[in-house]
Design a protein around this motif. Structure first.
Motif, PDB file in Angstrom:
ATOM      1  N   ALA A 178       4.240   3.059   0.776  1.00 58.58           N
ATOM      2  CA  ALA A 178       5.546   3.617   1.100  1.00 58.58           C
ATOM      3  C   ALA A 178       6.629   2.555   0.915  1.00 58.58           C
ATOM      4  CB  ALA A 178       5.557   4.134   2.531  1.00 58.58           C
ATOM      5  N   GLY A 203       7.251   2.137  -2.640  1.00 61.28           N
ATOM      6  CA  GLY A 203       8.075   3.247  -3.105  1.00 61.28           C
ATOM      7  C   GLY A 203       9.541   3.007  -2.798  1.00 61.28           C
ATOM      8  N   GLU A 204       9.802   2.554  -1.575  1.00 64.44           N
ATOM      9  CA  GLU A 204      11.180   2.294  -1.175  1.00 64.44           C
ATOM     10  C   GLU A 204      11.791   1.214  -2.058  1.00 64.44           C
ATOM     11  OE1 GLU A 204      11.772   0.649   2.792  1.00 64.44           O
ATOM     12  OE2 GLU A 204      13.658  -0.173   2.033  1.00 64.44           O
ATOM     13  N   THR A 251      13.770  12.444  -0.687  1.00 61.55           N
ATOM     14  CA  THR A 251      14.267  11.122  -1.054  1.00 61.55           C
ATOM     15  C   THR A 251      14.597  10.295   0.182  1.00 61.55           C
ATOM     16  OG1 THR A 251      15.268  12.196  -2.943  1.00 61.55           O
ATOM     17  CG2 THR A 251      15.843   9.914  -2.591  1.00 61.55           C
ATOM     18  N   THR A 254      11.435   8.788   1.232  1.00 66.51           N
ATOM     19  CA  THR A 254      11.063   7.602   0.453  1.00 66.51           C
ATOM     20  C   THR A 254      11.930   6.417   0.861  1.00 66.51           C
ATOM     21  OG1 THR A 254      10.621   9.103  -1.364  1.00 66.51           O
ATOM     22  CG2 THR A 254      10.661   6.763  -1.887  1.00 66.51           C
ATOM     23  N   GLY A 306       7.086   7.358   2.558  1.00 69.14           N
ATOM     24  CA  GLY A 306       6.311   7.960   1.483  1.00 69.14           C
ATOM     25  C   GLY A 306       6.809   9.369   1.250  1.00 69.14           C
ATOM     26  N   GLU A 307       5.969  10.193   0.635  1.00 70.37           N
ATOM     27  CA  GLU A 307       6.368  11.570   0.352  1.00 70.37           C
ATOM     28  C   GLU A 307       6.513  12.336   1.660  1.00 70.37           C
ATOM     29  OE1 GLU A 307       5.873  13.811  -2.832  1.00 70.37           O
ATOM     30  OE2 GLU A 307       6.895  12.020  -3.564  1.00 70.37           O
TER      31      GLU A 307
END
Ligand code: GDP
Ligand code: MG
Length: 724
Positions: free
Chosen positions: A588, A591-592, A637, A640, A645-646
């Protein structure tokens, strides 16, 4: 006789033109648009004894003056494409009104064949029409038809082909007398126009003169470009206007219309033309209207009907929507398995499949919405809705028929602006239609709801329904007030008078409704599909590139490997679970970081100083940028960006908690964000739909204007709120 002839079908709205066109051409038809505008252009072909007849379906109009797009288009086709024959489909149950258009065709001089349609209804009313007599008096071929059963269609075409052979290409305009005040000037103007050969290649001289007297802006504009004579003609027209004003307290346009009706009545009132066998004072439609447009019952039934359409669209649409979602989910998963992890996988799965999926996911809604709206339109009920609401909507510079686009867009929360904007096609007047298209996206569409629920959930946990109610009221207020504003400024202009007569109720045929619905839906898939896919890929790229530098990726990989090693080293089940959590956490955060590093992330950071005036942080900025792709993306979004995460929009509880815990989110900041999300740029699918229904210029205007308005109000609320 010509080898290959072209026949244009014309007529008032609801005369049965489309029904006739379908009966004649069956599946041999093509639908398109006239260049640059949303008026549909339909063509088809018809075989008659080995002869191929090309058919053009002209837009339905009441007149040939430049009052609306449809009228201009009809006129342009006649003049520029010079069809060999015009078949005017006439609603024989309303001859006087319907022949008004026929007379204008005759004045233009086009070779005309009259099809007296709806003869079944005429008979039902106990009226006999002497068509041979009408034919003799008007000197045009007349054929009786019942388009709904396909009766008389071959006779019409035979008459048209026959007449085309006789008439050749010469146009012979009809001359009507317009009385002692207008006739002399009309003659004088005609003489001058003929002498100067002023636009006479395109139009008959007397017709040009008439258009000057009617102050037809398009003809006058063309005239001004053609030559100096225009000035003189305008002066002559102005003088007549003055005289008419003094003598009758009227103006030439009205007098011309009166004389046209006089001419029609001189035919219809002949003793042997119309014979009524029984004197029925009220026909069926009048009886139905006693209830459906009743002062009290009418609006109640109408709102129930609108509510029903909305419910049906979204309740029934949910099923195919679910199937489509499952299908694209499956497709995404399949490709995730086939293509190795990396850029290509991301492009195919997150860019292309998601993009196509988002385009297709609107199709069931559009299809069902158009099915119901087309049915009500053909039935004649939409005209009543417009009629009942017109007085209210007029206050805001809108039209009664604007209500349908608004409701479908989310006037009842949970709609969608894409079918909503497309539903604005039912509006005939261009200015009201434009104002409707630009303001419809303010409504609470289904994709905005999760955002509102998230924000409301973080702050007023127990008042979600009430909050949503107030947000919906706010959306309506914004829609109506902004329409008013636009109609005072950029879309200025007098309201189009409500000329639509209430057509009689008629049960449409299933086939007609299906064809119509499918045409409209297919246009969306075809045209919008290509553009939307391209934009989806662009947005994907903006959120993906540039990618995190290798060194940073390596760092995350190292962290992950360390955790994995520990897992491998025989940990207990409980410990394993915790380690798995660590792993997800690292992903996560990666992702960020990746999102922050991407173009979209940088943009989010770059606009931070400006957006902070409205109380937004960088996470919000990126989410709002993503919301342009689809409002659903906002919640995901944010997830994220908050390193979660999702996040499934349906289960945003953890995100809600995270936001509630973030000291940044004060009450004014939340209110400001709610207002911003409600009003800012429509998602790009809507923007493309707007461009298709209006023009790109207006779609981009809406994009900029709506965002500016949203920003202005958000800043105001945040600043004032923070002071209190
Ligand atoms: P358009 O607006 O001119 O294209 O009209 P449509 O073809 O959509 O027809 C309007 C309505 O009239 C539809 O409900 C048709 O089913 C109906 N209609 C068309 N022709 C006839 C006819 O000859 N008799 C009757 N009773 N209804 C008809
Ligand atoms: Mg039609």
């Amino acid at each position: 006789m010509a080898e290959n002839i072209t026949v244009a079908l014309a007529g008032n709205p609801n005369c049965g033109k489309t029904t006739m066109f379908n009966a004649l051409t069956g599946a041999r038809q093509r639908v398109g648009n006239y260049p640059g505008i949303t008026v549909e252009r339909k063509e088809g072909s018809y075989q008659l004894n080995g002869l191929e007849v090309q058919l053009i379906d002209l837009p339905g109009t009441y007149s040939l003056t430049a009052y609306s797009l449809e009228e201009l288009v009809a006129r342009k086709v006649l003049v520029d494409e010079r069809p060999d024959v015009v078949v005017d489909i006439v609603d024989a149950t309303a001859l006087e009104r319907s022949l008004y258009l026929a007379v204008q065709f005759m004045e233009l001089g086009v070779p005309l064949v009259l099809a007296l349609n709806m003869m079944d209804e005429v008979k039902k009313k106990g009226i006999r029409i002497n068509s041979p007599q009408i034919s003799k008096l008007l000197q045009v071929p007349v054929v009786e038809t019942i388009a709904r059963r396909g009766e008389g269609k071959d006779e019409v075409m035979a008459a048209a082909v026959d007449f085309a052979g006789k008439a050749g290409s010469a146009w012979t305009p009809l001359k009507i007398s317009y009385g002692p005040d207008i006739d002399p000037v009309l003659e004088a103007m005609t003489a001058r126009i003929e002498a100067a050969d002023f636009m006479t290649q395109r139009y008959p001289a007397r017709w040009i003169a008439l258009k000057y007297l009617e102050w037809d802006d398009k003809i006058i504009a063309a005239g001004r470009q053609t030559g100096a004579l225009s000035k003189l003609l305008e002066q002559m027209a102005a003088k007549v206007e003055e005289v008419c004003e003094r003598h009758y307290n009227s103006y030439p346009e009205a007098i011309i219309a009166d004389y046209r009706y006089g001419f029609i009545n001189s035919v219809l009132k002949q003793p042997d033309v119309l014979v009524s066998e029984s004197r029925q004072r009220f026909d069926q439609s009048d009886k139905i209207d006693k209830v459906l447009t009743h002062r009290l019952l009418g609006p109640i039934i109408m709102f129930a009907m609108l509510y029903g359409i909305f419910q049906l669209t979204f309740a029934v649409g949910e099923y195919p929507l679910g199937w489509l979602g499952a299908f694209f989910g499956w497709l995404g998963e399949t490709f995730t398995n086939i293509i190795p992890e990396g850029l290509l996988q991301s492009l195919v799965v997150s860019g292309i499949i998601d993009g196509v999926g988002s385009v297709m996911s609107f199709v069931p809604l559009i299809l069902i919405m158009f099915l119901l709206v087309t049915f009500l339109e053909d039935l004649g009920y939409m005209a009543r809705v417009a009629y009942m609401l017109d007085r209210v909507f007029r206050i805001f510079g809108l039209h009664g028929a604007s209500v349908m686009p608004f409701i479908i867009s989310g006037g009842l929360p949970g709609g969608c602006a894409v079918p909503g904007v497309m539903a604005a096609r039912t509006l005939r007047s261009p200015k009201e239609r434009l104002a409707t298209i630009i303001t419809a996206p303010f409504q609470v569409c289904g994709a905005k709801i999760p955002v509102f629920l998230l924000l409301v959930g973080a702050f007023f946990q127990h008042h979600q329904a009430l909050a949503l109610f107030f947000i919906t009221l706010g959306a309506w207020a914004a829609t109506l007030l902004v329409s008013r504003l636009l109609r005072w400024t950029v879309i200025r202009g007098a309201s189009t008078p409500f000329v639509m007569e209430l057509p009689p109720y008629r049960l449409p045929t299933l086939w007609g409704v299906l064809i119509h619905t499918w045409e409209r839906t297919w246009q969306y898939i075809k045209k919008a599909g290509t553009i939307i896919l391209a934009i989806a890929i662009l947005l994907w790229a903006a959120m993906t590139f540039p990618q995190l530098p290798d060194s940073q990726v390596a760092q995350f990989e190292q962290e992950k490997q360390a955790v994995e090693q520990k897992m491998g080293a025989g940990a207990t089940d409980a410990a394993k679970k915790e380690l798995q959590g660590h792993l997800a956490d690292i992903e996560a955060r990666q992702g960020e970081a990746a999102l922050r590093y991407s173009l979209a992330g940088r943009l989010g950071n770059a606009i931070a100083p400006v957006m902070s005036l409205a109380g937004f942080n960088w996470q919000t900025n990126i989410a709002l940028l993503g919301g342009f792709a689809a409002k659903e993306v906002i919640v995901a979004t944010l997830g994220t960006a908050y390193s979660l995460g999702e996040v499934d929009p349906e289960e945003a509880g953890s995100l809600s908690a995270r936001i509630a815990a973030d000291p940044h989110w004060t009450l004014p900041a939340v209110l400001s964000l709610i207002i911003f999300v409600l009003l800012y740029a429509p998602c790009f699918v809507t923007v493309v739909a707007m461009a298709r229904e209006a023009t790109w210029k207006w779609a981009l205007f809406a994009l900029a204007f709506n965002t500016a308005l949203a920003y202005g109000l958000a800043v105001l609320v945040f600043q004032v709120g923070s002071m209190i």
